[in-house]
Design an enzyme around this catalytic site. Structure first.
Site, mmCIF file in Angstrom:
data_model
loop_
_atom_site.group_PDB
_atom_site.id
_atom_site.type_symbol
_atom_site.label_atom_id
_atom_site.label_comp_id
_atom_site.label_asym_id
_atom_site.label_seq_id
_atom_site.Cartn_x
_atom_site.Cartn_y
_atom_site.Cartn_z
ATOM 1 N N HIS A 1 0.825 -1.212 0.000
ATOM 2 C CA HIS A 1 0.000 0.000 0.000
ATOM 3 C C HIS A 1 0.858 1.261 0.000
ATOM 4 C CE1 HIS A 1 0.961 0.917 4.213
ATOM 5 N NE2 HIS A 1 0.804 -0.370 4.460
ATOM 6 N N GLU A 60 -2.339 -7.180 7.162
ATOM 7 C CA GLU A 60 -1.065 -7.154 7.853
ATOM 8 C C GLU A 60 -1.108 -8.081 9.071
ATOM 9 O OE1 GLU A 60 2.069 -7.114 8.152
ATOM 10 O OE2 GLU A 60 2.421 -5.014 7.609
#
Length: 219
Positions: A14, A87
């Site tokens: 990201h 994550e």
């Protein structure tokens, strides 16, 4: 006898967030892109506008989903949100900087930095369980797209797992490769597993790339 064709994978971290800049652990906390991150996402989208992608998958956390939305919009595809690409969960580490963690929990910080595969922050995941989750999810998506090209837009820790799987690097080994925001990383997947094709392409970012873990800190 015919064999499945390989799946081509673009693994993308990201764009930048304010917490990346602050070296603050995000984990499962839903932190959006900052202004730089949004610019990175637009440059990423422009760089891959002619890529023959068949599907764009993303972590369901907004920093990854916003990055994936920019990419998918440039090529006319929807974004498919996948919680399995999140994550690593860092439990009580989340929301704290590296220095705050070292000051408050020095013993835990040492186990984290030494990449103890069994260490699990309270309320979080161990490296072992995180790696298993990521690789299982990535294999499932890749298998569903044999012979095609897909993008997986996720997080630094997720990309670290994919790199280790593709290069057969042990979970405990120190990281020596980059995990820059909005970088383009290429892999192949076959029934035998992942293979590395190219890593840490940031040419499209020029001066916008950031790897806040470059000083040796680990996830």
């Amino acid at each position: 006898m015919s064999f499945p064709q390989p799946t081509r994978i673009l693994a993308i971290r990201h764009g930048e967030t304010a917490w990346n800049v602050d070296t603050r652990i995000q984990g499962h906390l839903d932190i959006p892109l900052n202004d730089t991150g949004r610019r990175q996402a637009q440059r990423l989208a422009a760089a891959l506008a002619d890529e023959p992608l068949h599907a764009v998958y993303s972590s369901d956390l907004s920093r990854a989903h916003q990055t994936a939305t920019a990419l998918a919009g440039a090529i006319g595809l929807p974004v498919r949100a996948v919680p399995g690409l999140r994550e690593r969960a860092f439990g009580h580490f989340e929301g704290r900087t590296f220095r705050e963690i070292e000051a408050q929990w020095p013993d835990q910080a040492q186990r984290w930095r030494q990449r103890d595969p069994d260490f699990c922050p309270a309320g979080g995941e161990s490296l072992t369980s995180f790696y298993a989750r990521v690789i299982e999810q990535a294999q499932t998506l890749a298998t569903a797209h044999a012979g095609q090209t897909i993008a997986l837009v996720a997080h630094g820790g997720v990309l670290d797992c994919l790199y280790r799987a593709a290069t057969r690097v042990d979970l405990k080994a120190p990281r020596t490769w980059e995990l820059a925001n909005a970088s383009i990383n290429r892999l192949l997947h076959t029934p035998e597993g992942f293979t590395l094709v190219g890593w840490a392409d940031t040419q499209h970012l020029q001066d916008l790339a950031l790897d806040e873990f470059a000083d040796g800190a680990t996830r």
